[in-house]
Write an enzyme that holds these catalytic residues in place. Structure first.
Site, PDB file in Angstrom:
ATOM      1  N   GLY A 145      -3.963 -16.603  28.608  1.00  0.00           N
ATOM      2  CA  GLY A 145      -4.795 -16.442  29.797  1.00  0.00           C
ATOM      3  C   GLY A 145      -4.975 -14.975  30.113  1.00  0.00           C
ATOM      4  CB  CYS A 146      -5.129 -13.310  33.370  1.00  0.00           C
ATOM      5  SG  CYS A 146      -5.086 -11.689  34.139  1.00  0.00           S
ATOM      6  CG  PHE A 147      -5.202  -8.622  29.290  1.00  0.00           C
ATOM      7  CD1 PHE A 147      -5.510  -8.100  30.521  1.00  0.00           C
ATOM      8  CD2 PHE A 147      -6.060  -8.340  28.232  1.00  0.00           C
ATOM      9  CE1 PHE A 147      -6.624  -7.311  30.721  1.00  0.00           C
ATOM     10  CE2 PHE A 147      -7.187  -7.552  28.423  1.00  0.00           C
ATOM     11  CZ  PHE A 147      -7.465  -7.028  29.676  1.00  0.00           C
TER      12      PHE A 147
END
Length: 168
Positions: A18-20
């Site tokens: 997902g979001c880094f």
């Protein structure tokens, strides 16, 4: 592009979940982790930008490259945390972040890393989870722009992913 390791006492793991920014914040807090870079992996463009990757058109995943001291923290331990801090059952997205750029994947660099990932996935599946996490051979890793690095610190220490921050 993928950087060569210069310290013989460190190892590298590349994970997408997902979001880094969320992954970066959690792994930076782990004992034995010596550095984390947010970036992009697995796509068909050289030097992709955040905007291009967010469009979903490049085939890249948002990922983190984790440098760690294997004498302090093992690859197994990193993966255990990885499976705790994101939803490995969700395909092409995490929570509200939907698209192939937010997939769950482990980019293995050796047979040992692949075997470790399979072992942990099998444990989760034996517990009844349907794991969507891809296992992919490591590809070129493109470091994200400077304004995408150390995102929580740039926000004054306010975690962008409060759910994950509370689990530490």
């Amino acid at each position: 592009m993928t950087e060569q390791r210069t310290d013989p006492h460190t190892a590298t793991a590349i994970l997408a979940g997902g979001c880094f920014w969320c992954l970066e914040a959690v792994f930076l807090a782990m004992k034995g982790v010596t550095g984390v870079q947010s970036g992009y992996i697995g796509g068909h463009e050289d030097s992709p930008s955040y905007e291009r990757v967010c469009s979903g058109d490049t085939g890249h995943a948002e990922a983190v490259k984790i440098e760690f001291d294997p004498a302090v923290v093992s690859f197994d331990a990193l993966l255990e945390v990885f499976f705790e801090i994101h939803d490995p059952t969700q395909t092409d997205g995490q929570g509200p972040d939907i698209g192939n750029q937010y997939l769950s994947a482990i980019f293995y660099r050796s047979r040992g890393e692949f075997d470790t990932a399979v072992k942990l996935i099998n444990i989760l599946e034996e517990k009844g989870y349907t794991i969507a996490t891809d296992l992919r051979s490591a590809a070129p890793f493109w470091t994200a722009e400077e304004n995408q690095q150390d995102y929580d610190e740039q926000r004054g220490g306010v975690p962008c992913c409060l759910t994950f921050a509370r689990r530490l």
